[in-house]
Write a protein that holds these residues in place. Sequence first.
Motif, mmCIF file in Angstrom:
data_model
loop_
_atom_site.group_PDB
_atom_site.id
_atom_site.type_symbol
_atom_site.label_atom_id
_atom_site.label_comp_id
_atom_site.label_asym_id
_atom_site.label_seq_id
_atom_site.Cartn_x
_atom_site.Cartn_y
_atom_site.Cartn_z
ATOM 1 N N GLU A 49 0.830 -1.209 0.000
ATOM 2 C CA GLU A 49 0.000 0.000 0.000
ATOM 3 C C GLU A 49 0.863 1.258 0.000
ATOM 4 O O GLU A 49 0.536 2.246 -0.648
ATOM 5 C CB GLU A 49 -0.924 0.023 1.220
ATOM 6 N N ILE A 50 1.959 1.224 0.737
ATOM 7 C CA ILE A 50 2.854 2.393 0.791
ATOM 8 C C ILE A 50 3.613 2.526 -0.521
ATOM 9 O O ILE A 50 3.748 3.624 -1.062
ATOM 10 C CB ILE A 50 3.817 2.290 1.991
ATOM 11 N N ARG A 51 4.114 1.429 -1.044
ATOM 12 C CA ARG A 51 4.837 1.475 -2.325
ATOM 13 C C ARG A 51 3.934 1.958 -3.451
ATOM 14 O O ARG A 51 4.388 2.604 -4.390
ATOM 15 C CB ARG A 51 5.425 0.112 -2.670
ATOM 16 N N TYR A 52 2.653 1.685 -3.353
ATOM 17 C CA TYR A 52 1.701 2.137 -4.369
ATOM 18 C C TYR A 52 1.514 3.648 -4.309
ATOM 19 O O TYR A 52 1.386 4.303 -5.336
ATOM 20 C CB TYR A 52 0.362 1.417 -4.177
ATOM 21 N N VAL A 53 1.523 4.212 -3.101
ATOM 22 C CA VAL A 53 1.306 5.651 -2.918
ATOM 23 C C VAL A 53 2.543 6.453 -3.325
ATOM 24 O O VAL A 53 2.439 7.525 -3.909
ATOM 25 C CB VAL A 53 0.916 5.955 -1.448
ATOM 26 N N VAL A 54 3.726 5.940 -3.007
ATOM 27 C CA VAL A 54 4.979 6.646 -3.283
ATOM 28 C C VAL A 54 5.499 6.205 -4.655
ATOM 29 O O VAL A 54 5.777 5.027 -4.859
ATOM 30 C CB VAL A 54 6.031 6.344 -2.197
ATOM 31 N N PRO A 55 5.631 7.125 -5.603
ATOM 32 C CA PRO A 55 6.133 6.749 -6.931
ATOM 33 C C PRO A 55 7.578 6.243 -6.853
ATOM 34 O O PRO A 55 8.360 6.681 -6.011
ATOM 35 C CB PRO A 55 6.078 8.050 -7.729
ATOM 36 N N GLU A 56 7.929 5.338 -7.734
ATOM 37 C CA GLU A 56 9.276 4.755 -7.723
ATOM 38 C C GLU A 56 10.366 5.780 -8.035
ATOM 39 O O GLU A 56 11.482 5.662 -7.560
ATOM 40 C CB GLU A 56 9.361 3.605 -8.725
ATOM 41 N N HIS A 57 10.050 6.781 -8.833
ATOM 42 C CA HIS A 57 11.064 7.777 -9.214
ATOM 43 C C HIS A 57 11.320 8.816 -8.122
ATOM 44 O O HIS A 57 12.098 9.734 -8.320
ATOM 45 C CB HIS A 57 10.670 8.467 -10.520
#
Length: 76
Positions: A45-53
């Motif tokens: 859920e956190i990785r989805y909210v925070v963009p990878e770039h």
Amino acid sequence: MMIANWRQSWRLWSVRVSALGAVLATTAAAAPDALISAWQSLPEEIRYVVPEHVGRWITPVLFAASLAARILKQRE
């Protein structure tokens, strides 16, 4: 020449933000796999909210934050 009360500089937010940036940069240089592992250990859920770039913006943001912390008045 050292500034007056240089031993108390750890209390300045600009020093704290710069130290955080130094720790992150050193970790990224010494063990890049550790940062990838930390990212992957976050809940999905956190990785989805925070963009990878977002990683490429960490250094400029910390630099700007240390400048802002240096010029803004701090409580005693």
